[in-house]
Motif scaffolding. Structure first.
Motif, mmCIF file in Angstrom:
data_model
loop_
_atom_site.group_PDB
_atom_site.id
_atom_site.type_symbol
_atom_site.label_atom_id
_atom_site.label_comp_id
_atom_site.label_asym_id
_atom_site.label_seq_id
_atom_site.Cartn_x
_atom_site.Cartn_y
_atom_site.Cartn_z
ATOM 1 N N GLY A 106 0.813 -1.206 0.000
ATOM 2 C CA GLY A 106 0.000 0.000 0.000
ATOM 3 C C GLY A 106 0.840 1.245 0.000
ATOM 4 N N LEU A 107 0.187 2.349 0.308
ATOM 5 C CA LEU A 107 0.821 3.658 0.345
ATOM 6 C C LEU A 107 1.010 4.077 1.797
ATOM 7 N N VAL A 108 2.211 4.523 2.113
ATOM 8 C CA VAL A 108 2.519 4.938 3.480
ATOM 9 C C VAL A 108 3.468 6.118 3.428
ATOM 10 N N GLN A 109 3.413 6.948 4.441
ATOM 11 C CA GLN A 109 4.342 8.071 4.506
ATOM 12 C C GLN A 109 5.698 7.600 5.027
ATOM 13 N N ALA A 110 6.714 8.349 4.695
ATOM 14 C CA ALA A 110 8.059 8.045 5.184
ATOM 15 C C ALA A 110 8.043 7.985 6.710
ATOM 16 N N GLY A 111 8.725 6.964 7.229
ATOM 17 C CA GLY A 111 8.732 6.731 8.668
ATOM 18 C C GLY A 111 7.653 5.781 9.133
ATOM 19 N N GLY A 112 6.727 5.453 8.248
ATOM 20 C CA GLY A 112 5.631 4.565 8.594
ATOM 21 C C GLY A 112 6.007 3.101 8.498
ATOM 22 N N SER A 113 4.997 2.256 8.698
ATOM 23 C CA SER A 113 5.223 0.811 8.715
ATOM 24 C C SER A 113 4.201 0.090 7.851
ATOM 25 N N LEU A 114 4.609 -1.040 7.345
ATOM 26 C CA LEU A 114 3.718 -1.960 6.635
ATOM 27 C C LEU A 114 4.122 -3.382 6.990
ATOM 28 N N ARG A 115 3.152 -4.265 6.912
ATOM 29 C CA ARG A 115 3.434 -5.685 7.121
ATOM 30 C C ARG A 115 2.933 -6.460 5.917
ATOM 31 N N LEU A 116 3.867 -7.107 5.227
ATOM 32 C CA LEU A 116 3.528 -7.929 4.082
ATOM 33 C C LEU A 116 3.346 -9.381 4.518
ATOM 34 N N SER A 117 2.411 -10.045 3.875
ATOM 35 C CA SER A 117 2.176 -11.470 4.132
ATOM 36 C C SER A 117 2.184 -12.216 2.809
ATOM 37 N N CYS A 118 2.602 -13.461 2.865
ATOM 38 C CA CYS A 118 2.592 -14.306 1.672
ATOM 39 C C CYS A 118 2.259 -15.720 2.110
ATOM 40 N N ALA A 119 1.161 -16.241 1.597
ATOM 41 C CA ALA A 119 0.722 -17.583 1.944
ATOM 42 C C ALA A 119 0.870 -18.502 0.745
ATOM 43 N N ALA A 120 1.482 -19.648 0.977
ATOM 44 C CA ALA A 120 1.653 -20.650 -0.074
ATOM 45 C C ALA A 120 0.604 -21.744 0.088
ATOM 46 N N SER A 121 0.071 -22.183 -1.027
ATOM 47 C CA SER A 121 -0.923 -23.262 -0.999
ATOM 48 C C SER A 121 -0.759 -24.127 -2.238
ATOM 49 N N GLY A 122 -1.292 -25.347 -2.141
ATOM 50 C CA GLY A 122 -1.218 -26.250 -3.282
ATOM 51 C C GLY A 122 -0.562 -27.572 -2.903
ATOM 52 N N SER A 123 0.102 -28.151 -3.860
ATOM 53 C CA SER A 123 0.685 -29.484 -3.703
ATOM 54 C C SER A 123 2.053 -29.392 -3.027
ATOM 55 N N ILE A 124 2.024 -29.130 -1.725
ATOM 56 C CA ILE A 124 3.242 -28.863 -0.963
ATOM 57 C C ILE A 124 3.565 -30.016 -0.036
ATOM 58 N N PHE A 125 4.774 -30.535 -0.150
ATOM 59 C CA PHE A 125 5.268 -31.508 0.823
ATOM 60 C C PHE A 125 5.949 -30.778 1.971
ATOM 61 N N SER A 126 6.818 -29.830 1.611
ATOM 62 C CA SER A 126 7.472 -29.001 2.614
ATOM 63 C C SER A 126 8.000 -27.747 1.933
ATOM 64 N N ILE A 127 8.270 -26.751 2.739
ATOM 65 C CA ILE A 127 8.899 -25.526 2.251
ATOM 66 C C ILE A 127 10.200 -25.326 3.000
ATOM 67 N N ASN A 128 11.285 -25.207 2.261
ATOM 68 C CA ASN A 128 12.600 -25.078 2.883
ATOM 69 C C ASN A 128 13.014 -23.633 3.117
ATOM 70 N N ARG A 129 12.516 -22.746 2.272
ATOM 71 C CA ARG A 129 12.918 -21.347 2.372
ATOM 72 C C ARG A 129 11.824 -20.472 1.789
ATOM 73 N N MET A 130 11.581 -19.339 2.425
ATOM 74 C CA MET A 130 10.699 -18.308 1.881
ATOM 75 C C MET A 130 11.384 -16.967 2.038
ATOM 76 N N GLY A 131 11.066 -16.076 1.149
ATOM 77 C CA GLY A 131 11.720 -14.775 1.230
ATOM 78 C C GLY A 131 11.003 -13.718 0.430
ATOM 79 N N TRP A 132 11.604 -12.532 0.439
ATOM 80 C CA TRP A 132 11.054 -11.380 -0.256
ATOM 81 C C TRP A 132 12.135 -10.721 -1.122
ATOM 82 N N TYR A 133 11.748 -10.388 -2.328
ATOM 83 C CA TYR A 133 12.557 -9.588 -3.227
ATOM 84 C C TYR A 133 11.760 -8.334 -3.552
ATOM 85 N N ARG A 134 12.441 -7.357 -4.135
ATOM 86 C CA ARG A 134 11.733 -6.169 -4.588
ATOM 87 C C ARG A 134 12.336 -5.681 -5.901
#
Length: 121
Positions: free
Chosen positions: A10-38
């Motif tokens: 979203g939109l935030v002013q400088a100095g503000g905060s945001l919390r991003l979430s990412c949920a994985a679903s589907g044919s998953i046995f396990s997840i070894n690593r998750m991360g964020w790029y920009r």
């Protein structure tokens, strides 16, 4: 197949905060690593933070202690708490997950569609 669904941008002013979430679903046995790029306009995609099971999180230098990544393995969800945001943090943020498939037991790296973060000065 595996889907990654991001939320929290979203939109935030400088100095503000945001919390991003990412949920994985589907044919998953396990997840070894998750991360964020920009990726900012006209720039290459870059690592922000990643979390590997059993290891310490990894952060880009520009984070400077402002962001915290956390992984809820039971929910196949990764979070990125971003505090003290700066205008230069403006970018599309992409979630990524290294998934061991339940059907083939082979690892594959998936990407989300991205969520826009805009920081105004």
């Amino acid at each position: 197949q595996v889907q990654l669904v991001e939320s929290g941008g979203g939109l935030v002013q400088a100095g503000g905060s945001l919390r991003l979430s990412c949920a994985a679903s589907g044919s998953i046995f396990s997840i070894n690593r998750m991360g964020w790029y920009r990726q900012a306009p006209g720039k290459q995609r870059e690592l922000v933070a990643s979390s590997t099971i059993g290891d310490l999180p990894d952060y880009a230098d520009f984070v400077e202690g402002r962001f915290t990544i956390s992984l809820d393995n039971a929910k196949n969800t990764v979070y990125l708490q971003m505090n003290n945001l700066k205008p230069e943090d403006t970018a599309v943020y992409y979630c990524t997950a290294l998934v061991v498939m339940a059907t083939t037991y082979t690892p594959y790296n998936y990407w989300g569609q991205g969520t826009q973060v805009t920081v105004s000065s």
